[in-house]
Design a protein around this motif. Structure first.
Motif, PDB file in Angstrom:
ATOM      1  N   VAL A 264     127.284  95.990 136.703  1.00  0.00           N
ATOM      2  CA  VAL A 264     126.283  95.887 137.757  1.00  0.00           C
ATOM      3  C   VAL A 264     125.490  97.174 137.926  1.00  0.00           C
ATOM      4  CG1 VAL A 264     125.961  95.490 140.241  1.00  0.00           C
ATOM      5  CG2 VAL A 264     127.641  94.139 138.965  1.00  0.00           C
ATOM      6  N   GLN A 265     126.165  98.338 137.871  1.00  0.00           N
ATOM      7  CA  GLN A 265     125.524  99.594 138.203  1.00  0.00           C
ATOM      8  C   GLN A 265     125.010 100.366 136.990  1.00  0.00           C
ATOM      9  OE1 GLN A 265     125.648 101.497 141.777  1.00  0.00           O
ATOM     10  NE2 GLN A 265     124.971  99.384 141.758  1.00  0.00           N
ATOM     11  N   VAL A 266     125.533 100.079 135.812  1.00  0.00           N
ATOM     12  CA  VAL A 266     125.148 100.850 134.621  1.00  0.00           C
ATOM     13  C   VAL A 266     124.469  99.969 133.578  1.00  0.00           C
ATOM     14  CG1 VAL A 266     125.973 102.315 132.724  1.00  0.00           C
ATOM     15  CG2 VAL A 266     127.018 102.510 135.001  1.00  0.00           C
ATOM     16  N   TYR A 267     125.154  98.891 133.147  1.00  0.00           N
ATOM     17  CA  TYR A 267     124.638  98.128 132.018  1.00  0.00           C
ATOM     18  C   TYR A 267     123.402  97.314 132.383  1.00  0.00           C
ATOM     19  CZ  TYR A 267     124.274  95.219 127.923  1.00  0.00           C
ATOM     20  OH  TYR A 267     123.790  94.597 126.803  1.00  0.00           O
ATOM     21  N   THR A 268     123.276  96.866 133.629  1.00  0.00           N
ATOM     22  CA  THR A 268     122.083  96.098 134.000  1.00  0.00           C
ATOM     23  C   THR A 268     120.810  96.908 133.767  1.00  0.00           C
ATOM     24  OG1 THR A 268     122.449  96.816 136.286  1.00  0.00           O
ATOM     25  CG2 THR A 268     123.149  94.588 135.712  1.00  0.00           C
ATOM     26  N   SER A 269     120.864  98.199 134.056  1.00  0.00           N
ATOM     27  CA  SER A 269     119.695  99.045 133.832  1.00  0.00           C
ATOM     28  C   SER A 269     119.356  99.135 132.348  1.00  0.00           C
ATOM     29  CB  SER A 269     119.965 100.445 134.404  1.00  0.00           C
ATOM     30  OG  SER A 269     118.885 101.312 134.137  1.00  0.00           O
ATOM     31  N   ILE A 270     120.381  99.329 131.531  1.00  0.00           N
ATOM     32  CA  ILE A 270     120.165  99.384 130.077  1.00  0.00           C
ATOM     33  C   ILE A 270     119.634  98.047 129.571  1.00  0.00           C
ATOM     34  CG2 ILE A 270     121.321  99.684 127.839  1.00  0.00           C
ATOM     35  CD1 ILE A 270     123.327 101.507 129.304  1.00  0.00           C
ATOM     36  N   PHE A 271     120.208  96.953 130.055  1.00  0.00           N
ATOM     37  CA  PHE A 271     119.815  95.607 129.632  1.00  0.00           C
ATOM     38  C   PHE A 271     118.359  95.318 129.988  1.00  0.00           C
ATOM     39  CE2 PHE A 271     119.451  91.032 130.558  1.00  0.00           C
ATOM     40  CZ  PHE A 271     119.909  90.489 129.371  1.00  0.00           C
ATOM     41  N   VAL A 276     115.206  93.020 128.165  1.00  0.00           N
ATOM     42  CA  VAL A 276     114.155  92.325 128.908  1.00  0.00           C
ATOM     43  C   VAL A 276     112.816  93.047 128.761  1.00  0.00           C
ATOM     44  CG1 VAL A 276     113.538  91.384 131.189  1.00  0.00           C
ATOM     45  CG2 VAL A 276     115.933  91.539 130.516  1.00  0.00           C
ATOM     46  N   LYS A 277     112.871  94.339 128.374  1.00  0.00           N
ATOM     47  CA  LYS A 277     111.664  95.150 128.133  1.00  0.00           C
ATOM     48  C   LYS A 277     110.855  95.402 129.403  1.00  0.00           C
ATOM     49  CE  LYS A 277     112.488  94.907 123.660  1.00  0.00           C
ATOM     50  NZ  LYS A 277     113.050  96.066 122.913  1.00  0.00           N
ATOM     51  N   LEU A 278     111.539  95.540 130.520  1.00  0.00           N
ATOM     52  CA  LEU A 278     110.841  95.898 131.747  1.00  0.00           C
ATOM     53  C   LEU A 278     110.537  97.400 131.747  1.00  0.00           C
ATOM     54  CD1 LEU A 278     112.761  93.939 134.559  1.00  0.00           C
ATOM     55  CD2 LEU A 278     110.615  93.335 133.427  1.00  0.00           C
ATOM     56  N   PRO A 279     109.456  97.824 132.372  1.00  0.00           N
ATOM     57  CA  PRO A 279     109.142  99.255 132.439  1.00  0.00           C
ATOM     58  C   PRO A 279     110.247 100.027 133.170  1.00  0.00           C
ATOM     59  CG  PRO A 279     107.263  97.919 133.135  1.00  0.00           C
ATOM     60  CD  PRO A 279     108.422  96.990 133.023  1.00  0.00           C
ATOM     61  N   SER A 280     110.527 101.227 132.693  1.00  0.00           N
ATOM     62  CA  SER A 280     111.602 102.037 133.277  1.00  0.00           C
ATOM     63  C   SER A 280     111.431 102.261 134.780  1.00  0.00           C
ATOM     64  CB  SER A 280     111.708 103.385 132.550  1.00  0.00           C
ATOM     65  OG  SER A 280     112.203 103.198 131.246  1.00  0.00           O
ATOM     66  N   PRO A 327     125.711  83.723 133.431  1.00  0.00           N
ATOM     67  CA  PRO A 327     124.508  83.068 133.969  1.00  0.00           C
ATOM     68  C   PRO A 327     123.519  84.050 134.592  1.00  0.00           C
ATOM     69  CG  PRO A 327     126.476  81.857 134.615  1.00  0.00           C
ATOM     70  CD  PRO A 327     126.941  83.125 133.988  1.00  0.00           C
ATOM     71  N   ALA A 328     124.031  85.076 135.273  1.00  0.00           N
ATOM     72  CA  ALA A 328     123.140  86.040 135.924  1.00  0.00           C
ATOM     73  C   ALA A 328     122.302  86.801 134.900  1.00  0.00           C
ATOM     74  CB  ALA A 328     123.959  87.017 136.766  1.00  0.00           C
ATOM     75  N   PHE A 329     122.929  87.287 133.829  1.00  0.00           N
ATOM     76  CA  PHE A 329     122.174  88.018 132.809  1.00  0.00           C
ATOM     77  C   PHE A 329     121.232  87.086 132.054  1.00  0.00           C
ATOM     78  CE2 PHE A 329     125.126  91.363 133.694  1.00  0.00           C
ATOM     79  CZ  PHE A 329     124.513  92.529 133.274  1.00  0.00           C
ATOM     80  N   HIS A 330     121.642  85.840 131.855  1.00  0.00           N
ATOM     81  CA  HIS A 330     120.760  84.881 131.179  1.00  0.00           C
ATOM     82  C   HIS A 330     119.503  84.640 132.009  1.00  0.00           C
ATOM     83  CE1 HIS A 330     119.501  81.510 128.713  1.00  0.00           C
ATOM     84  NE2 HIS A 330     119.394  80.769 129.812  1.00  0.00           N
ATOM     85  N   LEU A 331     119.660  84.505 133.310  1.00  0.00           N
ATOM     86  CA  LEU A 331     118.504  84.279 134.181  1.00  0.00           C
ATOM     87  C   LEU A 331     117.570  85.482 134.182  1.00  0.00           C
ATOM     88  CD1 LEU A 331     120.178  82.488 137.226  1.00  0.00           C
ATOM     89  CD2 LEU A 331     118.566  81.491 135.593  1.00  0.00           C
ATOM     90  N   MET A 332     118.150  86.698 134.151  1.00  0.00           N
ATOM     91  CA  MET A 332     117.295  87.889 134.114  1.00  0.00           C
ATOM     92  C   MET A 332     116.521  87.994 132.806  1.00  0.00           C
ATOM     93  SD  MET A 332     119.362  90.970 136.044  1.00  0.00           S
ATOM     94  CE  MET A 332     120.868  90.860 135.075  1.00  0.00           C
ATOM     95  N   GLN A 333     117.076  87.422 131.745  1.00  0.00           N
ATOM     96  CA  GLN A 333     116.437  87.523 130.425  1.00  0.00           C
ATOM     97  C   GLN A 333     115.254  86.575 130.279  1.00  0.00           C
ATOM     98  OE1 GLN A 333     118.726  86.250 127.006  1.00  0.00           O
ATOM     99  NE2 GLN A 333     118.188  88.113 125.882  1.00  0.00           N
ATOM    100  N   ASP A 406     121.365  89.312 122.525  1.00  0.00           N
ATOM    101  CA  ASP A 406     121.388  90.153 123.715  1.00  0.00           C
ATOM    102  C   ASP A 406     122.446  89.724 124.725  1.00  0.00           C
ATOM    103  OD1 ASP A 406     119.274  91.731 122.834  1.00  0.00           O
ATOM    104  OD2 ASP A 406     117.766  90.391 123.684  1.00  0.00           O
ATOM    105  N   MET A 407     123.119  88.601 124.454  1.00  0.00           N
ATOM    106  CA  MET A 407     124.073  88.049 125.412  1.00  0.00           C
ATOM    107  C   MET A 407     125.507  87.984 124.908  1.00  0.00           C
ATOM    108  SD  MET A 407     122.093  87.377 127.984  1.00  0.00           S
ATOM    109  CE  MET A 407     123.218  86.405 128.968  1.00  0.00           C
ATOM    110  N   ALA A 408     125.711  88.061 123.603  1.00  0.00           N
ATOM    111  CA  ALA A 408     127.048  87.833 123.034  1.00  0.00           C
ATOM    112  C   ALA A 408     128.089  88.800 123.596  1.00  0.00           C
ATOM    113  CB  ALA A 408     126.993  87.947 121.512  1.00  0.00           C
ATOM    114  N   GLY A 409     127.710  90.073 123.769  1.00  0.00           N
ATOM    115  CA  GLY A 409     128.661  91.072 124.230  1.00  0.00           C
ATOM    116  C   GLY A 409     129.173  90.834 125.632  1.00  0.00           C
ATOM    117  N   LEU A 410     128.444  90.063 126.427  1.00  0.00           N
ATOM    118  CA  LEU A 410     128.851  89.827 127.809  1.00  0.00           C
ATOM    119  C   LEU A 410     130.041  88.879 127.926  1.00  0.00           C
ATOM    120  CD1 LEU A 410     125.318  89.608 129.419  1.00  0.00           C
ATOM    121  CD2 LEU A 410     127.022  91.390 129.797  1.00  0.00           C
TER     122      LEU A 410
END
Length: 438
Positions: A264-271, A276-280, A327-333, A406-410
């Motif tokens: 939640v606090q570290v990997y979401t930012s990297i992801f 997702v290619k969102l601006p930093s 599901p949460a990471f899939h929705l963000m993607q 981008d999802m397999a590791g989760l």
């Protein structure tokens, strides 16, 4: 007769002063330790230049993971020292080591200046940070809980769990402001060093605050009756009940909390930045929203554990985490999602994290007897945080690269949380009414 003066001290001691001093020092540890994670994407090309950007990111995440891997060693060393000579002296040592290592990172030359020595020195300082964090994180939970008394321990000690999110929040805000004020070239040249330089000021403030700390009344009572363990680590490992509880702490509480924390606090930012290619700047803004939401949620979870018990709160977090991470990471993607929608997902994940970490500080102390509590709590906690949680970004990124997804590791955190939930349901005891003096 021996319990009377201890209870009196617990009830009359200025708990707020103790909590502020302990929490500020822990905040510095997390700020120092997690600033590196926040800058993982930046460190790749500076210290691990490669034609393939993915290889540089992987090397940077591996360096972050190295600091986590040695945390159990620091826990074994400083945890035993805390049981033999007291909780307070360990605090002074660990915060000094962490501060020196972090400030030194801010002065490191990059690969372009000294070649291979740059990553070698960076890894060496991460090792020193890891040893320090191993003694601090876990030991501070024992210290604060032993000062908290018998009532509302979950609520009182939940504030310590805010220090990790606050460390990330302050670090993220600093970096976001620096990237806004400086050009990209200036930030890569020297701007990334500023958060490490600022830690020197924080170190001086934290050191002064900790100088005023007193030893816990429970440890003072142990020392008066000469009940300290001469070899706490050995005593813990040879006692079947303590071994069982160390495993439960490792597998269910600490590993579950660490996995959720780094998801939640570290990997979401990297992801969000790499997949997702969102601006930093936008990702940093979303991270701030999620972290701010986590603070009251964590305190609420600690309070709730005082009312209904530690076990149901923690187990709920583990089950929800295992069910909803993928599901949460899939929705963000999914492309074209609104910023508000992604922020809502991050806040939801923060609520799940809060359920596990809110009662965690109290649980660390409540699971073990007083004379070996420091070492019994710090070793499995740091083993879980270091080897399971700390390596999560590296493992997830590596699995994604191996499976070209981008999802397999989760699936790694999902399966681990599910197993932790099952074990906790079957074997985790309820501890909210435990007498800490025993």
């Amino acid at each position: 007769m021996n319990s009377v003066p201890v209870e009196k001290k617990l009830s009359t001691h200025s708990y707020r002063k103790v909590a502020i001093a302990a929490c500020f020092g822990t905040f510095l540890e997390w700020y120092d330790f997690l600033t590196f994670a926040t800058l993982a994407v930046v460190f790749g090309p500076l210290f691990f230049p490669s034609i393939d950007p993915s290889t540089g990111l992987l090397a940077s995440l591996a360096t972050f993971g190295v600091g986590m891997v040695v945390r159990p060693l620091g826990a074994a060393i400083f945890g035993s020292v805390g049981d033999r000579i007291g909780r307070r002296p360990v605090f002074m040592i660990t915060i000094t080591l962490m501060g020196i290592a972090t400030v030194s990172v801010g002065f490191l030359p990059t690969y372009a200046s000294i070649g291979i020595w740059a990553p070698i020195l960076l890894v060496s300082l991460r090792l020193l940070q890891g040893l320090s964090a191993g003694g601090e994180i876990g030991g501070s939970a024992v210290y604060l809980t032993e000062h908290a008394g018998d009532s509302n321990r979950g609520f009182k000690t939940s504030f310590l769990q805010l220090m990790g999110p606050l460390g990330i929040l302050v670090s993220t805000l600093q970096i976001a402001l620096l990237q806004q004020w400086l050009s990209h070239e200036e930030f890569l040249s020297w701007g990334w060093r500023v958060p490490f330089w600022i830690s020197l000021l924080l170190l001086l403030l934290a050191f002064k605050a900790r100088m005023a700390l007193e030893e816990t009344p429970i440890y003072l009572q142990l020392s008066k009756t000469e009940m300290q363990s001469k070899n706490p680590l050995r005593d813990n490992l040879t006692d079947p009940e303590t071994r069982k509880r160390m495993f439960l702490l490792f597998f269910c509480i600490s590993a579950g909390g660490a996995i959720l924390f780094f998801c939640v606090q570290v990997y979401t930012s990297i992801f969000l930045k790499t997949s997702v290619k969102l601006p930093s700047p936008l990702v940093d803004q979303l991270s701030v929203y999620a972290t701010v939401a986590l603070l009251p949620l964590t305190i609420f979870a600690g309070w709730l554990s005082d009312k209904i018990g530690r076990k149901p709160v923690v187990v709920s977090g583990l089950i929800l985490g295992a069910t909803l991470i993928l599901p949460a990471f899939h929705l963000m993607q999914i492309q074209n999602q609104s910023t508000l929608f992604i922020a809502a997902i991050l806040i939801g994940l923060s609520a799940i994290l809060a359920l596990v970490v809110g009662p965690q500080t109290a649980l660390l102390a409540e699971l073990f007897p007083a004379k070996t509590r420091n070492s019994a709590a710090t070793l499995p906690h740091n083993l879980a945080a270091g080897w399971i949680g700390g390596l999560l970004p590296l493992i997830v990124t590596w699995l994604n690269q191996q499976w070209v997804s981008d999802m397999a590791g989760l699936w790694y955190p999902t399966i681990f949380l599910a197993c932790g939930a099952i074990v906790a349901i079957l074997y985790l005891p309820e501890t909210k009414k435990i007498d800490l003096r025993q």
